[in-house]
Design an enzyme around this catalytic site. Structure first.
Site, PDB file in Angstrom:
ATOM      1  N   CYS A   1       0.832  -1.209   0.000  1.00 29.28           N
ATOM      2  CA  CYS A   1       0.000   0.000   0.000  1.00 29.28           C
ATOM      3  C   CYS A   1       0.864   1.256   0.000  1.00 29.28           C
ATOM      4  CB  CYS A   1      -0.919   0.003   1.212  1.00 29.28           C
ATOM      5  SG  CYS A   1      -1.938   1.484   1.346  1.00 29.28           S
TER       6      CYS A   1
ATOM      7  N   TYR B   1      -7.281   4.295  -9.631  1.00 29.98           N
ATOM      8  CA  TYR B   1      -7.101   3.420  -8.469  1.00 29.98           C
ATOM      9  C   TYR B   1      -8.082   2.248  -8.527  1.00 29.98           C
ATOM     10  CZ  TYR B   1      -6.963   1.900  -3.600  1.00 29.98           C
ATOM     11  OH  TYR B   1      -6.853   1.148  -2.458  1.00 29.98           O
TER      12      TYR B   1
ATOM     13  N   GLU C   1       1.318  -0.655  -7.014  1.00 30.94           N
ATOM     14  CA  GLU C   1       1.345   0.636  -6.327  1.00 30.94           C
ATOM     15  C   GLU C   1       2.807   0.936  -5.994  1.00 30.94           C
ATOM     16  OE1 GLU C   1      -1.222   1.145  -3.006  1.00 30.94           O
ATOM     17  OE2 GLU C   1      -2.995   0.367  -4.047  1.00 30.94           O
TER      18      GLU C   1
ATOM     19  N   ASP D   1      -3.095  -7.048   2.545  1.00 30.15           N
ATOM     20  CA  ASP D   1      -3.391  -6.492   1.219  1.00 30.15           C
ATOM     21  C   ASP D   1      -2.973  -7.507   0.165  1.00 30.15           C
ATOM     22  OD1 ASP D   1      -4.296  -4.051   2.291  1.00 30.15           O
ATOM     23  OD2 ASP D   1      -2.241  -3.324   2.446  1.00 30.15           O
TER      24      ASP D   1
ATOM     25  N   TYR E   1      -0.093  -5.102  -5.009  1.00 27.63           N
ATOM     26  CA  TYR E   1       0.664  -4.954  -3.761  1.00 27.63           C
ATOM     27  C   TYR E   1       1.999  -5.699  -3.791  1.00 27.63           C
ATOM     28  CZ  TYR E   1      -3.827  -3.227  -2.118  1.00 27.63           C
ATOM     29  OH  TYR E   1      -4.985  -2.511  -1.981  1.00 27.63           O
TER      30      TYR E   1
ATOM     31  N   CYS F   1      -2.261   2.187   7.394  1.00 27.48           N
ATOM     32  CA  CYS F   1      -0.897   1.922   6.941  1.00 27.48           C
ATOM     33  C   CYS F   1      -0.589   0.459   7.234  1.00 27.48           C
ATOM     34  CB  CYS F   1       0.113   2.824   7.644  1.00 27.48           C
ATOM     35  SG  CYS F   1       1.827   2.461   7.199  1.00 27.48           S
TER      36      CYS F   1
ATOM     37  N   CYS G   1      18.999  -5.193   6.809  1.00 26.93           N
ATOM     38  CA  CYS G   1      19.668  -5.299   5.512  1.00 26.93           C
ATOM     39  C   CYS G   1      21.115  -4.880   5.685  1.00 26.93           C
ATOM     40  CB  CYS G   1      18.983  -4.402   4.487  1.00 26.93           C
ATOM     41  SG  CYS G   1      19.738  -4.471   2.849  1.00 26.93           S
TER      42      CYS G   1
END
Length: 216
Positions: A53, A84, A96, A131, A136, A199, A208
């Site tokens: 998202c 959208y 997205e 999602d 996504y 969110c 990472c």
């Protein structure tokens, strides 16, 4: 308008026709006031990243020092100038994404990749958390050979870190950047306009190794 193959990319024959005219969108960023579509300062660079998202993803990047401006949009698909609602059907092929314009003297592409890998789960395929669907998917759309090499090297480094932690295999799409279509105005800077908005972004908790002794 339902497309059942939510985990499969559409063919050109299945894709929606779209439109020739771009969607109406904001002209300046809601937080910084800088122009979304340029002009941007000379020497600045651009990255295009998909992490699920795009509302939460954009906020991650606009908060980073050295980022000039961000916007949200659709990329990696077939349908020109999709809405959208159209992308949500799975029949445009787009993900997205967030477009990040940055000053490479203040923040490197590698720094952006580190934020990319650590702030979502790149092992989930055509979904991110709750999602679900192709829109996504995790994606890096590179704009030159240097970005491609750095993206691929960072993927390999992060995969090694994920494997050591017992996590799965990265499914991130790494591909040349095609057209980037700005999303509708209400999506731009969404979480600044709607502080209590949804969110769904969350990382794996695995660091990472870019910037900690491993070259991207």
């Amino acid at each position: 308008m339902t497309f059942q193959k939510t985990h499969e990319m559409p063919t050109a024959a299945e894709a929606l026709p779209g439109r020739a005219t771009p969607l109406h969108t904001d002209e300046v960023h809601h937080v910084s006031g800088r122009p979304l579509k340029g002009p941007h300062p000379e020497g600045f660079e651009t990255a295009i990243l998909g992490m699920g998202c795009f509302w939460g993803v954009e906020r991650i990047f606009w908060q980073l020092p050295g980022v000039w401006v961000t916007s949200v949009g659709y990329s990696g698909g077939i349908t020109p100038n999709p809405t959208y609602e159209e992308t949500c059907t799975g029949r445009t092929g787009h993900a997205e994404v967030v477009q990040v314009v940055f000053n490479p003297k203040e923040i490197s592409y590698g720094d952006l990749l580190k934020a990319f890998w650590e702030n979502h789960d790149p092992t989930q395929g055509m979904r991110q958390g709750n999602d679900v669907g192709t829109t996504y998917r995790s994606a890096i759309y590179w704009l030159n050979d240097a970005q491609r090499a750095e993206a691929e090297a960072s993927r390999d480094a992060y995969q090694a870190a994920l494997s050591r932690a017992g996590r799965g295999t990265i499914t991130t799409e790494i591909a040349p950047a095609g057209p980037y279509y700005f999303a509708e105005d209400y999506h731009q800077g969404y979480l600044a306009k709607n502080p209590a908005g949804y969110c769904g972004i969350g990382g794996t908790g695995v660091v990472c190794p870019i910037g900690v002794g491993v070259e991207a």
